[in-house]
Design an enzyme around this catalytic site. Structure first.
Site, mmCIF file in Angstrom:
data_model
loop_
_atom_site.group_PDB
_atom_site.id
_atom_site.type_symbol
_atom_site.label_atom_id
_atom_site.label_comp_id
_atom_site.label_asym_id
_atom_site.label_seq_id
_atom_site.Cartn_x
_atom_site.Cartn_y
_atom_site.Cartn_z
ATOM 1 N N GLU A 1 50.834 35.799 39.465
ATOM 2 C CA GLU A 1 50.219 37.283 39.133
ATOM 3 C C GLU A 1 51.404 37.491 39.308
ATOM 4 O O GLU A 1 52.190 38.537 38.475
ATOM 5 C CB GLU A 1 49.032 37.516 39.280
ATOM 6 C CG GLU A 1 47.808 37.281 38.761
ATOM 7 C CD GLU A 1 46.450 37.862 39.402
ATOM 8 O OE1 GLU A 1 46.838 38.126 40.584
ATOM 9 O OE2 GLU A 1 45.754 36.976 39.619
ATOM 10 N N LYS B 1 42.545 40.603 45.619
ATOM 11 C CA LYS B 1 43.966 41.395 44.072
ATOM 12 C C LYS B 1 43.269 42.937 44.700
ATOM 13 O O LYS B 1 43.017 43.238 45.462
ATOM 14 C CB LYS B 1 43.799 41.033 43.314
ATOM 15 C CG LYS B 1 43.172 39.313 43.468
ATOM 16 C CD LYS B 1 43.446 38.646 41.849
ATOM 17 C CE LYS B 1 42.786 37.440 41.728
ATOM 18 N NZ LYS B 1 43.233 36.153 40.769
ATOM 19 N N HIS C 1 52.325 33.929 44.710
ATOM 20 C CA HIS C 1 51.170 34.183 43.647
ATOM 21 C C HIS C 1 51.565 34.449 41.891
ATOM 22 O O HIS C 1 52.811 34.675 41.840
ATOM 23 C CB HIS C 1 49.558 35.082 43.957
ATOM 24 C CG HIS C 1 48.352 35.197 43.130
ATOM 25 N ND1 HIS C 1 48.417 35.503 42.197
ATOM 26 C CD2 HIS C 1 47.270 34.969 43.390
ATOM 27 C CE1 HIS C 1 47.086 34.673 41.748
ATOM 28 N NE2 HIS C 1 46.576 34.863 43.260
ATOM 29 N N GLU D 1 47.298 26.124 42.599
ATOM 30 C CA GLU D 1 46.762 27.370 41.793
ATOM 31 C C GLU D 1 47.547 26.715 40.640
ATOM 32 O O GLU D 1 48.232 27.721 39.713
ATOM 33 C CB GLU D 1 46.624 28.866 42.277
ATOM 34 C CG GLU D 1 46.633 29.061 43.317
ATOM 35 C CD GLU D 1 45.902 31.074 43.603
ATOM 36 O OE1 GLU D 1 44.690 30.217 44.065
ATOM 37 O OE2 GLU D 1 46.611 31.451 43.183
ATOM 38 N N GLY E 1 41.483 32.972 37.330
ATOM 39 C CA GLY E 1 40.278 33.650 36.151
ATOM 40 C C GLY E 1 39.662 33.393 34.809
ATOM 41 O O GLY E 1 39.166 34.580 34.274
ATOM 42 N N SER F 1 39.249 30.337 40.134
ATOM 43 C CA SER F 1 38.327 29.907 39.574
ATOM 44 C C SER F 1 36.900 29.013 40.329
ATOM 45 O O SER F 1 36.230 28.411 39.787
ATOM 46 C CB SER F 1 37.993 29.363 37.491
ATOM 47 O OG SER F 1 38.226 30.175 37.126
ATOM 48 N N ASN G 1 41.205 36.322 47.903
ATOM 49 C CA ASN G 1 42.509 36.537 47.596
ATOM 50 C C ASN G 1 41.636 38.194 46.566
ATOM 51 O O ASN G 1 41.337 37.835 45.515
ATOM 52 C CB ASN G 1 42.893 36.715 46.943
ATOM 53 C CG ASN G 1 44.232 36.789 45.715
ATOM 54 O OD1 ASN G 1 44.776 38.279 46.534
ATOM 55 N ND2 ASN G 1 44.808 36.310 44.627
#
Ligand code: PEP
Length: 275
Positions: free
Chosen positions: A122, A36, A120, A190, A196, A234, A34
């Site tokens: 985010e 992003k 996702h 996730e 991250g 990660s 991904n």
């Protein structure tokens, strides 16, 4: 990303029909990157650099580039008969309409996508997208003939409050529409606190989550092949093999480490070589 040059004439001669058939098998791992909101035109060379490891790998390799690169990336990979698939990072649920800036699943497909990420974290947390919207986007993906990869996962506060199971169960029941039965889709676990951050759950935390997700999917979607369940958060070259060895992990969703060809190559190689 994309700092190296490349040779458009690929040195490896392969049997594409055999490769495609083999990589459609439902029990092979999926390694997905991904990107992003990263990548300008020179990022296309990153994909070309991972073409060879993707051909040699047992895994199916997928890249989710920014929407601006989707069409060019798809064309570039098609030109070399690459086995790498491309997907959108998000879609709107509607077919078309007055939604400035919106991109439908059909538009992604038209640009060469075969898959799309939905839910996702985010977007769930940063943009407050609720499970119900994720379910609608999933329906949009199915309508367009895309394979949705639905992301779920708990926040650190939820884990610390002992709510992980309840959150995953709710994400599964409310974000996955019944129409997925018999369709090709994936679930990416996730944990929000692992994305991250460099922190990854313990092996047993991952195995426990995978087992809950698998049991839930098995009970609900009785027809069709068992969807792949991926781990994301990660993932790095030095932990990919261990993560892939865990029971129930059918693949990896990789953010930051998919941006550098050398790192993503190592992660793809961790899935093992095609026989
Ligand atoms: C992601 O955003 O899906 C992700 C897993 O990111 P990272 O690998 O950078 O943690």
């Amino acid at each position: 990303m994309g700092q190296c040059g490349y040779n458009l004439i690929h040195p490896i001669i392969i049997n594409n029909a055999k490769e495609t058939q083999h990589k459609l098998m439902s029990n092979i791992p999926i390694i997905a990157g991904n990107w992003k909101m990263h990548g300008l035109s020179d990022a296309l060379s990153t994909a070309l650099l991972i073409d060879e490891p993707a051909r040699l790998s047992l895994a199916k390799t997928v890249i989710f580039p920014p929407a601006t690169l989707l069409d060019r990336l798809s064309q570039t990979l098609k030109a070399i008969d690459s086995p790498i698939e491309v997907g959108g990072q998000n879609c709107r649920s509607e077919l078309s309409g007055a939604y400035t800036g919106g991109i439908s699943a059909e538009m992604l497909k038209d640009a060469g996508a075969t898959r799309v990420l939905v839910g996702h974290s985010e977007r769930r947390h940063g943009l407050k997208e609720a499970c119900e919207l994720v379910a609608k986007k999933t329906l949009g993906a199915l309508r367009a003939g895309l394979s949705p990869m639905i992301c779920i996962g708990e926040t650190l506060e939820e884990r610390e409050a002992g709510q992980t199971q309840a959150v995953l169960t709710r994400h599964l029941s409310d974000s996955l529409p019944d129409a997925l039965a018999g369709k090709d889709f994936q679930v990416a676990y996730e944990p929000v606190w692992a994305i991250g951050t460099g922190h990854i759950p313990t092996d047993s935390q991952i195995v426990e989550a995978m087992s809950l997700i698998r049991a839930n999917l098995k009970a609900r979607f009785k027809t069709g092949p068992m969807p792949h369940i991926l781990y994301g958060g990660s993932v790095k070259p030095d932990n990919a093999a261990q993560l892939l060895s865990l029971e129930g992990v059918d693949g990896l969703l990789v953010g930051g480490a998919s941006l550098l060809a050398k790192d993503f190559t190592k992660i793809i190689e961790a899935a093992g070589r095609d026989a």
